[in-house]
Every structure is written in structure tokens, then in C-alpha cells.
Design an enzyme around this catalytic site. Structure first.
Site, PDB file in Angstrom:
ATOM      1  N   GLU A 161     110.149 -48.134 -46.453  1.00 14.61           N
ATOM      2  CA  GLU A 161     110.681 -47.051 -47.271  1.00 14.61           C
ATOM      3  C   GLU A 161     109.572 -46.041 -47.562  1.00 14.61           C
ATOM      4  O   GLU A 161     108.432 -46.418 -47.817  1.00 14.61           O
ATOM      5  CB  GLU A 161     111.207 -47.651 -48.582  1.00 14.61           C
ATOM      6  CG  GLU A 161     111.509 -46.660 -49.680  1.00 14.61           C
ATOM      7  CD  GLU A 161     111.685 -47.336 -51.034  1.00 14.61           C
ATOM      8  OE1 GLU A 161     112.251 -46.701 -51.930  1.00 14.61           O
ATOM      9  OE2 GLU A 161     111.259 -48.509 -51.191  1.00 14.61           O
ATOM     10  N   LEU A 186     107.813 -43.639 -50.029  1.00 13.36           N
ATOM     11  CA  LEU A 186     107.702 -43.405 -51.461  1.00 13.36           C
ATOM     12  C   LEU A 186     106.926 -42.117 -51.692  1.00 13.36           C
ATOM     13  O   LEU A 186     105.803 -41.966 -51.211  1.00 13.36           O
ATOM     14  CB  LEU A 186     106.989 -44.566 -52.152  1.00 13.36           C
ATOM     15  CG  LEU A 186     107.711 -45.912 -52.153  1.00 13.36           C
ATOM     16  CD1 LEU A 186     106.852 -46.972 -52.841  1.00 13.36           C
ATOM     17  CD2 LEU A 186     109.071 -45.801 -52.827  1.00 13.36           C
ATOM     18  N   ASP A 208      94.396 -57.395 -51.971  1.00 13.45           N
ATOM     19  CA  ASP A 208      93.463 -56.287 -51.730  1.00 13.45           C
ATOM     20  C   ASP A 208      93.732 -55.194 -52.768  1.00 13.45           C
ATOM     21  O   ASP A 208      93.872 -54.015 -52.446  1.00 13.45           O
ATOM     22  CB  ASP A 208      93.650 -55.744 -50.306  1.00 13.45           C
ATOM     23  CG  ASP A 208      92.522 -54.815 -49.870  1.00 13.45           C
ATOM     24  OD1 ASP A 208      91.490 -54.760 -50.565  1.00 13.45           O
ATOM     25  OD2 ASP A 208      92.678 -54.137 -48.838  1.00 13.45           O
TER      26      ASP A 208
END
Length: 371
Positions: A171, A173, A277
Site C-alpha cells: 500500500e 502511504l 530495525d
């Protein structure tokens, strides 16, 4: 239009066969980046383990969409997205658009594409076929975090291959919101995500991944201290030694000291789902005001590793930390463990960028040895 000649059909068949061979080779390790699985007396304990290994390979292969032979990258991604979202490979038609950046971690290229049929926009990463496991690991990591329905992540859409490239689609963003109250929500939501633990009660992950461009071996361990010593600290010290950094030959003493710190006072963390991370550059705020995380190196481990890294290169807003500990207080000794956990990432920077980080690593090692 004339039908394909016999030579053309044969050439197309060869392309398909080569693609199948490449994908099978890439997927033929039990932990993603490990050497190819070869069932021998030394590598297996019988048919049950062999069956388990091939079950994992089958599950991994089922996630990867293999586009039609001859499909260029955007067409291959269109097929994968259409199949993933609509069970129809022809239902999506992607074209390039702005906003995808130009480069991602681990040597991947990034971009954005828009579906001309639905108007939906997607973010993608692509590599040569060599990067399939890396992109698959990122897909699985994002999906694991997304499925907790806690903290915001991009929705994972598809992962697959064209003739010469591997890709993963998420998706899109749009970023740019104010961190403001979003930081406090993120602290609470991250703590809630960390409440999700491994189904087998062990530490690790079912596929190796990367931390930056560096291999991050996973697998499973019963003990957190064993996992950290062997798959994180020990692994990174070996890579540093390969780069000419041995820190005065204190590796053995350091690893013994770290094991003591991680078990001090009976400390025994749960195997929490981790981003892996989580420096500030892998966080953002959407236009709607939701704090989100991305670019993970996911595994199950001590939740404090995520929190530690948020302080390594800058830090998040104080409201983030306040909200986290209100949701799930930290245990005694977390400041000591923070240095231990962040040393791993500084050692990785030596591997990635050279000896410029050596003095910082040495200071951290000296600090740990005095604890």
C-alpha cells in the site's frame, strides 16, 4: 498475426524453465539465505524433518507470484496485484507515477505505481532475481506486524517475479502529518505489538532477512541469550573481523560478558514480535496523522531491542517513551541492555560503511566490559 514458429515456442519454453529453476534455487534453503537444502544423514534426522523442510518451501513458494513469461516489471506486478486482491491477474493495470523514491535498502530500487482501473496507488521495491528472498522476508515481516492490528504499517499486497526481476508491492502511504499526539499513540501501539509472541515460544524467525544490506541469520532458539550470542552479536563480530576489525581480540570475553548482562537478575524476556530495525528513519506520520513503521528486519526477540534502536540515531519524542512504559513497564537493567543491543547496529555499520564507526563500537565495548 502469424502463430509463433516452432523455434519461438521452444525459446519461450526455455525461458519458463530457466525462471522455474532460478526461483527454486532461491527458495531452496530452510532459512532463506542459507545453503541449498540437501537431505543427507548429517543434515536431517529422518523423513519428518525432510517433510517439514519441504512444507516450509511450499508455503514460501505459494506466496510468490510468478508472472507470465516475457512480462516486463510493471506488467508482472499488475498480474500479481490483480491475483492477490481480486483473484484475477488481469484485474489490475499499473503505470508508473511519482512518489516512490529511487533506492531502498539492500540494493533494491523503489518506485510508485497507480492502477488505471481502480485508481489505487502502490509502493514497490524491485531487485534482480537474486533479491527474491530479501523481498519475501520484508513482505512476511510487514505482514506479521500488520496482522497484529496494533501499530500502523503499509498493507502488504504481493511479492513475485518477472523473467529477470523480483518485486514486492505495498500500500502507498502518503507521509507528512504532524508527529504531535501521534508519538504517544505509537508508543502504546508498539507495546501492544510487542505483546504478540511467537507461536512456538522460541526466539528467531522462519526465514533469514537483512539488516540494511547485511545478512541477518535467524532460525529458532529456545534461549534468548543463545540466540543473541550466536545469531546477532557473534555473527556481526565475525563479519567485522572479516573487515579487519577485531577490537583487540576481546571477542570471547565480550560475548561472555554480554551473556551475563542478558541473564542478570534472572532476566528472561518474552519472544516478542519485533520490527528489528527501528531507527527513526523507519518511522513516519501519514497525512491522516497515524504514526507508522516500515522497512523491517523482523524476528521474535526481546522487545527492548526495538526501543534501544529508537535512541541510536536521534530519538523519538518523549511522549513515545512515556506512553510505551505506561502500557508495558520496562524491567530493571534495561539501560545496560540498551548498550548491548545497540552495539549490534554499530557493528553492522562497520560492515556496511567501513571503519568510521570503529571508535564508537570500541567505546561501547569498553562500556559493556566495565558493567
Amino acid at each position: 498475426m502469424h502463430p509463433p514458429r516452432r523455434g519461438q515456442r521452444a525459446a519461450a519454453a526455455v525461458v519458463v524453465l530457466l525462471r522455474i529453476i532460478v526461483v527454486l534455487l532461491l527458495l531452496s534453503s530452510s532459512n532463506g539465505f542459507s545453503s541449498s537444502f540437501v537431505p543427507t544423514a548429517a543434515s536431517t534426522t529422518g523423513t519428518a524433518r525432510t517433510r517439514s523442510t519441504f512444507t516450509r518451501l511450499s508455503m514460501r513458494a505459494a506466496l510468490v507470484y510468478e508472472a507470465k513469461a516475457g512480462s516486463p516489471l510493471l506488467e508482472a506486478m499488475s498480474q500479481a496485484v490483480g491475483q492477490a486482491l481480486y483473484k484475477d491477474a488481469s484485474a489490475c493495470a499499473l503505470e508508473p507515477t511519482t512518489g516512490g523514491g529511487s533506492a531502498g535498502g539492500g540494493g533494491a530500487s523503489t518506485g510508485a505505481a497507480k492502477d488505471t482501473k481502480s485508481g489505487a496507488k502502490y509502493f514497490y521495491k524491485s531487485t534482480g532475481l537474486w533479491g527474491l528472498n530479501m523481498l519475501l522476508a520484508e513482505y512476511k515481516g510487514i505482514k506479521a506486524m500488520h496482522d497484529t492490528q496494533t501499530i500502523r504499517t503499509p498493507t502488504p499486497v504481493a511479492v513475485g517475479t518477472s523473467d529477470s526481476q523480483a518485486f514486492v508491492v505495498f500500500e502507498y502511504l502518503s507521509m507528512g502529518g504532524s508527529r504531535g499526539e501521534a508519538a504517544a499513540r505509537m508508543g502504546k501501539e508498539l507495546a501492544q505489538m510487542h505483546r504478540h509472541t511467537s507461536k512456538n515460544g522460541k526466539f528467531g524467525w522462519d526465514i533469514d532477512n537483512t539488516i540494511g544490506a547485511t545478512l541477518q541469520p535467524n532460525g529458532w532458539k529456545e534461549s534468548w541469550v543463545d540466540f543473541w550470542d550466536e545469531r546477532r552479536l557473534g555473527h556481526m563480530l565475525r563479519l567485522c573481523r572479516r573487515e579487519g576489525c577485531d577490537f583487540g581480540g576481546v571477542e570471547g570475553e565480550l560475548r561472555t560478558k554480554v551473556r551475563a548482562i542478558l541473564t542478570e537478575g534472572g532476566y528472561a524476556p518474552q519472544p516478542s514480535l519485533l520490527h528489528g530495525d527501528l531507527w527513526t528513519g523507519n518511522t513516519g506520520v501519514t497525512d491522516e496523522g497515524s504514526m507508522c513503521i516500515f522497512d523491517p528486519a523482523t524476528y521474535y526477540g526481546d522487545r527492548e531491542t526495538d526501543l534501544a534502536m529508537t535512541t541510536l540515531f536521534g530519538s523519538l519524542a518523549p511522549d513515545f517513551y512515556k506512553a510505551y512504559v505506561e502500557e508495558w513497564p520496562l524491567e530493571e537493567g534495561h539501560e545496560k541492555r540498551k548498550t548491548v543491543y545497540n552495539l549490534y547496529h554499530i557493528l553492522n555499520h562497520i560492515v556496511l560503511f567501513g571503519g568510521g564507526y570503529r571508535s564508537q563500537a570500541q567505546r561501547m565495548i569498553d562500556q559493556i566490559m566495565k558493567m
